[in-house]
Design a protein around this motif. Sequence first.
Motif, PDB file in Angstrom:
ATOM      1  N   ILE A  71      20.077  91.822 -68.914  1.00 17.40           N
ATOM      2  CA  ILE A  71      19.697  93.137 -68.397  1.00 17.40           C
ATOM      3  C   ILE A  71      20.717  93.614 -67.380  1.00 17.40           C
ATOM      4  CG2 ILE A  71      17.958  94.482 -67.154  1.00 17.40           C
ATOM      5  CD1 ILE A  71      15.836  92.587 -68.188  1.00 17.40           C
ATOM      6  N   ASN A  72      21.191  94.831 -67.565  1.00 18.46           N
ATOM      7  CA  ASN A  72      22.037  95.504 -66.580  1.00 18.46           C
ATOM      8  C   ASN A  72      21.196  96.552 -65.864  1.00 18.46           C
ATOM      9  OD1 ASN A  72      24.512  94.166 -67.364  1.00 18.46           O
ATOM     10  ND2 ASN A  72      24.481  95.441 -69.195  1.00 18.46           N
ATOM     11  N   ILE A  73      21.301  96.594 -64.549  1.00 17.80           N
ATOM     12  CA  ILE A  73      20.541  97.557 -63.762  1.00 17.80           C
ATOM     13  C   ILE A  73      21.508  98.476 -63.031  1.00 17.80           C
ATOM     14  CG2 ILE A  73      20.265  95.785 -61.949  1.00 17.80           C
ATOM     15  CD1 ILE A  73      17.698  97.240 -61.103  1.00 17.80           C
ATOM     16  N   THR A  74      21.332  99.771 -63.226  1.00 19.18           N
ATOM     17  CA  THR A  74      22.186 100.781 -62.610  1.00 19.18           C
ATOM     18  C   THR A  74      21.306 101.781 -61.882  1.00 19.18           C
ATOM     19  OG1 THR A  74      23.754 100.595 -64.456  1.00 19.18           O
ATOM     20  CG2 THR A  74      23.970 102.513 -63.021  1.00 19.18           C
ATOM     21  N   SER A  75      21.559 101.971 -60.591  1.00 25.82           N
ATOM     22  CA  SER A  75      20.779 102.933 -59.811  1.00 25.82           C
ATOM     23  C   SER A  75      21.670 104.079 -59.353  1.00 25.82           C
ATOM     24  CB  SER A  75      20.152 102.245 -58.587  1.00 25.82           C
ATOM     25  OG  SER A  75      19.363 103.159 -57.846  1.00 25.82           O
ATOM     26  N   TYR A  76      21.230 105.304 -59.622  1.00 25.99           N
ATOM     27  CA  TYR A  76      21.960 106.484 -59.155  1.00 25.99           C
ATOM     28  C   TYR A  76      20.955 107.450 -58.551  1.00 25.99           C
ATOM     29  CZ  TYR A  76      25.233 110.301 -58.775  1.00 25.99           C
ATOM     30  OH  TYR A  76      26.026 111.305 -58.250  1.00 25.99           O
ATOM     31  N   ASN A  77      21.105 107.699 -57.252  1.00 26.27           N
ATOM     32  CA  ASN A  77      20.184 108.558 -56.511  1.00 26.27           C
ATOM     33  C   ASN A  77      18.745 108.071 -56.677  1.00 26.27           C
ATOM     34  OD1 ASN A  77      20.062 110.645 -54.667  1.00 26.27           O
ATOM     35  ND2 ASN A  77      19.630 112.210 -56.205  1.00 26.27           N
ATOM     36  N   ARG A  78      18.604 106.723 -56.704  1.00 24.20           N
ATOM     37  CA  ARG A  78      17.319 106.025 -56.792  1.00 24.20           C
ATOM     38  C   ARG A  78      16.635 106.187 -58.150  1.00 24.20           C
ATOM     39  NH1 ARG A  78      13.876 108.174 -53.338  1.00 24.20           N
ATOM     40  NH2 ARG A  78      15.144 109.994 -52.877  1.00 24.20           N
ATOM     41  N   VAL A  83      16.725 104.619 -61.756  1.00 24.18           N
ATOM     42  CA  VAL A  83      17.217 103.335 -62.250  1.00 24.18           C
ATOM     43  C   VAL A  83      17.301 103.331 -63.778  1.00 24.18           C
ATOM     44  CG1 VAL A  83      16.788 100.854 -62.380  1.00 24.18           C
ATOM     45  CG2 VAL A  83      16.335 102.082 -60.253  1.00 24.18           C
ATOM     46  N   LEU A  84      18.469 102.939 -64.284  1.00 24.07           N
ATOM     47  CA  LEU A  84      18.691 102.781 -65.716  1.00 24.07           C
ATOM     48  C   LEU A  84      18.732 101.295 -66.041  1.00 24.07           C
ATOM     49  CD1 LEU A  84      19.605 103.728 -68.583  1.00 24.07           C
ATOM     50  CD2 LEU A  84      21.964 103.680 -67.690  1.00 24.07           C
ATOM     51  N   LEU A  85      17.903 100.873 -66.993  1.00 22.61           N
ATOM     52  CA  LEU A  85      17.905  99.494 -67.473  1.00 22.61           C
ATOM     53  C   LEU A  85      18.493  99.463 -68.872  1.00 22.61           C
ATOM     54  CD1 LEU A  85      14.312  98.297 -66.411  1.00 22.61           C
ATOM     55  CD2 LEU A  85      16.473  97.955 -65.184  1.00 22.61           C
ATOM     56  N   THR A  86      19.560  98.679 -69.063  1.00 19.25           N
ATOM     57  CA  THR A  86      20.166  98.526 -70.378  1.00 19.25           C
ATOM     58  C   THR A  86      20.357  97.044 -70.672  1.00 19.25           C
ATOM     59  OG1 THR A  86      22.403  98.728 -69.419  1.00 19.25           O
ATOM     60  CG2 THR A  86      21.386 100.735 -70.294  1.00 19.25           C
ATOM     61  N   GLY A  87      20.500  96.714 -71.943  1.00 17.55           N
ATOM     62  CA  GLY A  87      20.686  95.333 -72.329  1.00 17.55           C
ATOM     63  C   GLY A  87      19.690  94.906 -73.382  1.00 17.55           C
ATOM     64  N   GLU A  88      19.459  93.592 -73.490  1.00 15.69           N
ATOM     65  CA  GLU A  88      18.618  93.060 -74.543  1.00 15.69           C
ATOM     66  C   GLU A  88      17.555  92.111 -73.990  1.00 15.69           C
ATOM     67  OE1 GLU A  88      22.524  94.119 -75.285  1.00 15.69           O
ATOM     68  OE2 GLU A  88      22.142  92.015 -74.725  1.00 15.69           O
ATOM     69  N   VAL A  89      16.382  92.190 -74.576  1.00 12.77           N
ATOM     70  CA  VAL A  89      15.277  91.289 -74.237  1.00 12.77           C
ATOM     71  C   VAL A  89      14.668  90.768 -75.539  1.00 12.77           C
ATOM     72  CG1 VAL A  89      14.720  92.384 -72.032  1.00 12.77           C
ATOM     73  CG2 VAL A  89      13.673  93.245 -74.127  1.00 12.77           C
ATOM     74  N   PRO A  90      14.027  89.578 -75.508  1.00 12.54           N
ATOM     75  CA  PRO A  90      13.504  88.999 -76.750  1.00 12.54           C
ATOM     76  C   PRO A  90      12.214  89.613 -77.268  1.00 12.54           C
ATOM     77  CG  PRO A  90      13.138  87.517 -74.919  1.00 12.54           C
ATOM     78  CD  PRO A  90      13.987  88.625 -74.396  1.00 12.54           C
ATOM     79  N   SER A  91      11.485  90.373 -76.410  1.00 12.49           N
ATOM     80  CA  SER A  91      10.200  90.915 -76.862  1.00 12.49           C
ATOM     81  C   SER A  91       9.871  92.213 -76.148  1.00 12.49           C
ATOM     82  CB  SER A  91       9.076  89.905 -76.602  1.00 12.49           C
ATOM     83  OG  SER A  91       8.852  89.764 -75.206  1.00 12.49           O
ATOM     84  N   GLU A  92       8.933  92.956 -76.730  1.00  6.53           N
ATOM     85  CA  GLU A  92       8.458  94.197 -76.113  1.00  6.53           C
ATOM     86  C   GLU A  92       7.770  93.900 -74.791  1.00  6.53           C
ATOM     87  OE1 GLU A  92       8.117  98.176 -75.618  1.00  6.53           O
ATOM     88  OE2 GLU A  92       9.127  97.205 -77.316  1.00  6.53           O
ATOM     89  N   ARG A 143      12.818 105.702 -57.436  1.00  5.00           N
ATOM     90  CA  ARG A 143      12.196 107.010 -57.717  1.00  5.00           C
ATOM     91  C   ARG A 143      11.692 107.103 -59.144  1.00  5.00           C
ATOM     92  NH1 ARG A 143      14.810 111.852 -59.157  1.00  5.00           N
ATOM     93  NH2 ARG A 143      16.828 110.858 -58.812  1.00  5.00           N
ATOM     94  N   SER A 144      12.467 106.613 -60.105  1.00  6.81           N
ATOM     95  CA  SER A 144      12.071 106.645 -61.508  1.00  6.81           C
ATOM     96  C   SER A 144      12.878 105.596 -62.269  1.00  6.81           C
ATOM     97  CB  SER A 144      12.300 108.033 -62.119  1.00  6.81           C
ATOM     98  OG  SER A 144      13.678 108.379 -62.082  1.00  6.81           O
ATOM     99  N   ILE A 145      12.401 105.234 -63.460  1.00  9.76           N
ATOM    100  CA  ILE A 145      13.062 104.226 -64.282  1.00  9.76           C
ATOM    101  C   ILE A 145      13.267 104.768 -65.693  1.00  9.76           C
ATOM    102  CG2 ILE A 145      12.887 101.930 -65.314  1.00  9.76           C
ATOM    103  CD1 ILE A 145      11.259 101.075 -62.907  1.00  9.76           C
ATOM    104  N   ILE A 146      14.467 104.590 -66.214  1.00 10.01           N
ATOM    105  CA  ILE A 146      14.778 104.918 -67.604  1.00 10.01           C
ATOM    106  C   ILE A 146      15.010 103.592 -68.311  1.00 10.01           C
ATOM    107  CG2 ILE A 146      16.356 106.123 -69.169  1.00 10.01           C
ATOM    108  CD1 ILE A 146      17.018 107.903 -66.658  1.00 10.01           C
ATOM    109  N   ASN A 147      14.068 103.201 -69.146  1.00 12.79           N
ATOM    110  CA  ASN A 147      14.088 101.883 -69.774  1.00 12.79           C
ATOM    111  C   ASN A 147      14.735 101.973 -71.154  1.00 12.79           C
ATOM    112  OD1 ASN A 147      13.636  99.317 -70.754  1.00 12.79           O
ATOM    113  ND2 ASN A 147      11.520  99.214 -70.049  1.00 12.79           N
ATOM    114  N   GLU A 148      16.006 101.591 -71.229  1.00 12.56           N
ATOM    115  CA  GLU A 148      16.760 101.620 -72.481  1.00 12.56           C
ATOM    116  C   GLU A 148      17.003 100.212 -73.024  1.00 12.56           C
ATOM    117  OE1 GLU A 148      18.370 104.527 -74.244  1.00 12.56           O
ATOM    118  OE2 GLU A 148      16.529 105.213 -73.276  1.00 12.56           O
TER     119      GLU A 148
END
Length: 222
Positions: free
Chosen positions: A74-81, A83-92, A109-114
């Motif tokens: 998982i990569n976590i990127t925060s811009y102006n609070r 948060v963007l989550l990118t990468g791979e996980v094994p399950s929902e 402030r908010s999360i964008i789960n990609e």
Amino acid sequence: MMKLPARPFSVTLLACVLAGAGLSACAPLMLGGAVVTGISAADRRTTGTQIEDERIETRGSARLREHLGERVHINITSYNRQVLLTGEVPSEQDKQLAEQVVSRIENVRSIINELTVLGHSTLTQRSSDALVTGRVKANLIDAKDVSTSAFKVVTERGITYLLGRVTLREADRATDLARRTSGVQKVVRLFEIITEEELLEMQSQSTSTGGQTPTPASGRPM
């Protein structure tokens, strides 16, 4: 991934010197025992918000490791609070758990789960993504009609995410440049759109403060 400092955060701000081509050369910030290198005087976020974004990324990385261990990438990127989550996980379930963990971090402030339910990307794929990100940034610099420091670029499995506080004109121009970059399969826009008048006001404030974005007296992000 970054390590969470063991002691409370203390902040020592060192000088950032503006360089050519719309870039900025910055000395590192010290946050407790950690060195923060992403603070820029040319950034359109306040200095306080840049520090907060670094803090969110640091804490998020540590807490994701604590709750999900090595089974995820998982990569976590925060811009102006935001948060963007990118990468791979094994399950929902892991995807949702990652979002829950990060949502509990102070000031998010908010999360964008990609996140994608897939096996880990290979070193070759990650290297390719890094090259694509570099090409996009280089194209933004070469264009000269957009401010490179206004954008954050993240690429995961050929998908390029664009973040920043920009005008609609800047957003459209950056999107076009990214789409025409070799290796980019898709562009996802995660911009905070500001008006041309707001941009002029930011530039005026930056000039009047010698290139430093004002930080509120309370020390909290604007």
